[in-house]
Motif scaffolding. Structure first.
Motif, mmCIF file in Angstrom:
data_model
loop_
_atom_site.group_PDB
_atom_site.id
_atom_site.type_symbol
_atom_site.label_atom_id
_atom_site.label_comp_id
_atom_site.label_asym_id
_atom_site.label_seq_id
_atom_site.Cartn_x
_atom_site.Cartn_y
_atom_site.Cartn_z
ATOM 1 N N TRP A 28 0.881 -1.163 0.000
ATOM 2 C CA TRP A 28 0.000 0.000 0.000
ATOM 3 C C TRP A 28 0.920 1.215 0.000
ATOM 4 O O TRP A 28 1.709 1.402 0.919
ATOM 5 N N LYS A 29 0.825 2.066 -1.009
ATOM 6 C CA LYS A 29 1.640 3.279 -1.095
ATOM 7 C C LYS A 29 1.025 4.356 -0.195
ATOM 8 O O LYS A 29 -0.181 4.594 -0.242
ATOM 9 N N TRP A 30 1.887 5.006 0.635
ATOM 10 C CA TRP A 30 1.358 5.979 1.584
ATOM 11 C C TRP A 30 0.642 7.123 0.883
ATOM 12 O O TRP A 30 -0.372 7.617 1.386
ATOM 13 N N HIS A 31 1.092 7.545 -0.289
ATOM 14 C CA HIS A 31 0.387 8.645 -0.969
ATOM 15 C C HIS A 31 -1.038 8.225 -1.345
ATOM 16 O O HIS A 31 -1.949 9.045 -1.330
ATOM 17 N N ASP A 32 -1.267 6.951 -1.649
ATOM 18 C CA ASP A 32 -2.618 6.457 -1.926
ATOM 19 C C ASP A 32 -3.452 6.410 -0.641
ATOM 20 O O ASP A 32 -4.632 6.760 -0.640
ATOM 21 N N VAL A 33 -2.824 5.986 0.453
ATOM 22 C CA VAL A 33 -3.512 5.949 1.744
ATOM 23 C C VAL A 33 -3.907 7.370 2.153
ATOM 24 O O VAL A 33 -5.053 7.621 2.545
ATOM 25 N N ALA A 34 -2.976 8.310 2.035
ATOM 26 C CA ALA A 34 -3.244 9.703 2.415
ATOM 27 C C ALA A 34 -4.371 10.293 1.568
ATOM 28 O O ALA A 34 -5.241 11.000 2.097
ATOM 29 N N ALA A 35 -4.385 10.001 0.278
ATOM 30 C CA ALA A 35 -5.456 10.499 -0.590
ATOM 31 C C ALA A 35 -6.801 9.907 -0.164
ATOM 32 O O ALA A 35 -7.823 10.608 -0.156
ATOM 33 N N SER A 36 -6.817 8.640 0.201
ATOM 34 C CA SER A 36 -8.057 8.003 0.665
ATOM 35 C C SER A 36 -8.519 8.601 1.989
ATOM 36 O O SER A 36 -9.721 8.788 2.208
ATOM 37 N N LEU A 37 -7.570 8.913 2.877
ATOM 38 C CA LEU A 37 -7.932 9.534 4.155
ATOM 39 C C LEU A 37 -8.642 10.865 3.922
ATOM 40 O O LEU A 37 -9.598 11.197 4.622
ATOM 41 N N ALA A 38 -8.166 11.624 2.930
ATOM 42 C CA ALA A 38 -8.745 12.940 2.643
ATOM 43 C C ALA A 38 -10.149 12.842 2.053
ATOM 44 O O ALA A 38 -10.938 13.771 2.186
ATOM 45 N N SER A 39 -10.473 11.713 1.431
ATOM 46 C CA SER A 39 -11.760 11.604 0.739
ATOM 47 C C SER A 39 -12.794 10.754 1.465
ATOM 48 O O SER A 39 -13.915 10.628 1.000
ATOM 49 N N ARG A 40 -12.442 10.157 2.594
ATOM 50 C CA ARG A 40 -13.367 9.272 3.316
ATOM 51 C C ARG A 40 -13.963 9.978 4.527
ATOM 52 O O ARG A 40 -13.351 10.885 5.089
ATOM 53 N N PRO A 41 -15.137 9.524 4.970
ATOM 54 C CA PRO A 41 -15.727 10.106 6.188
ATOM 55 C C PRO A 41 -14.806 9.884 7.383
ATOM 56 O O PRO A 41 -14.238 8.811 7.542
ATOM 57 N N HIS A 42 -14.672 10.896 8.216
ATOM 58 C CA HIS A 42 -13.796 10.845 9.384
ATOM 59 C C HIS A 42 -14.489 10.124 10.536
ATOM 60 O O HIS A 42 -15.661 10.322 10.787
ATOM 61 N N ASN A 43 -13.749 9.277 11.238
ATOM 62 C CA ASN A 43 -14.225 8.589 12.430
ATOM 63 C C ASN A 43 -13.025 8.431 13.347
ATOM 64 O O ASN A 43 -12.017 7.873 12.940
ATOM 65 N N VAL A 44 -13.115 8.909 14.588
ATOM 66 C CA VAL A 44 -11.966 8.852 15.492
ATOM 67 C C VAL A 44 -11.544 7.419 15.814
ATOM 68 O O VAL A 44 -10.405 7.181 16.187
ATOM 69 N N GLN A 45 -12.443 6.442 15.660
ATOM 70 C CA GLN A 45 -12.084 5.052 15.943
ATOM 71 C C GLN A 45 -11.319 4.419 14.789
ATOM 72 O O GLN A 45 -10.641 3.420 14.977
ATOM 73 N N GLY A 46 -11.413 4.985 13.614
ATOM 74 C CA GLY A 46 -10.705 4.468 12.449
ATOM 75 C C GLY A 46 -11.350 4.973 11.181
ATOM 76 O O GLY A 46 -12.578 5.014 11.080
ATOM 77 N N THR A 47 -10.545 5.387 10.233
ATOM 78 C CA THR A 47 -11.059 5.916 8.973
ATOM 79 C C THR A 47 -10.934 4.900 7.852
ATOM 80 O O THR A 47 -11.819 4.765 7.029
ATOM 81 N N LEU A 48 -9.820 4.168 7.827
ATOM 82 C CA LEU A 48 -9.557 3.203 6.761
ATOM 83 C C LEU A 48 -9.091 1.875 7.335
ATOM 84 O O LEU A 48 -8.495 1.833 8.403
ATOM 85 N N VAL A 49 -9.317 0.828 6.573
ATOM 86 C CA VAL A 49 -8.710 -0.468 6.845
ATOM 87 C C VAL A 49 -7.944 -0.858 5.598
ATOM 88 O O VAL A 49 -8.490 -0.813 4.493
#
Length: 171
Positions: A28-49
């Motif tokens: 998993w490339k961090w730039h792809d993870v970071a882009a997904s974090l920016a576009s997904r709904p925020h949740n303090v328990q976890g945003t992505l898996v």
């Protein structure tokens, strides 16, 4: 509730049914993870898996293990809680505090730190400083607990067994 009739298998058939294909390496490339974090709904328990889409259990990175990307924005905190699975936290960015144990002892964590929280150990995560998000990579055995039917969580003194069919059992 109707009770299902069980099957009886030859041992060789059992072995064939339990065989799994070998797993391939995944990146998993961090730039792809970071882009997904920016576009997904925020949740303090976890945003992505981070998941291996080719695995038998698609929501895992290895049998019984999941890897969650948890982000706490400045000023955010999780409620103290405990559960039947463990966490291994790796602080990817930012800094904050983790409250641990029944006494909720505070421990400061910063980028590069690693923290293990055993099953049933009370914990909460806090980002109470600055403007930088606290980004955690959280390896956990939640899928293993779910597959065994032992997934449980306690919040505010209320224990709840967690099943896909919520009407099956709640404590």
């Amino acid at each position: 509730m109707q009770i299902a009739q069980g099957d009886i298998l030859d041992f060789s058939a059992y072995l064939e049914q339990t065989a799994r294909p070998s797993q391939e390496a995944v990146v998993w490339k961090w730039h792809d993870v970071a882009a997904s974090l920016a576009s997904r709904p925020h949740n303090v328990q976890g945003t992505l898996v981070l998941a291996d889409g080719e695995a038998v259990d698609r929501a895992t990175i290895a049998p019984g293990l999941s890897l969650v990307v948890q982000v706490l924005k400045a000023g955010e905190t999780t409620k103290p809680h405990r559960h039947s699975f463990w966490h291994l936290y790796i602080v990817r960015a930012g800094a904050g505090e983790v409250s641990l144990g029944a006494e909720l002892r505070r421990q400061r964590v910063a980028e590069g730190d690693v923290l293990f929280v055993p099953a049933w150990h009370t914990h909460a995560v806090h980002n109470l400083e600055g403007e930088v998000p606290l980004v955690l990579l959280r390896l956990q055995n939640l899928p293993q607990n779910a597959s065994l039917g032992t997934l449980a969580r306690e919040d505010d003194g209320h224990l709840k067994h967690i099943y896909a069919n919520e009407h099956v059992a709640a404590v």
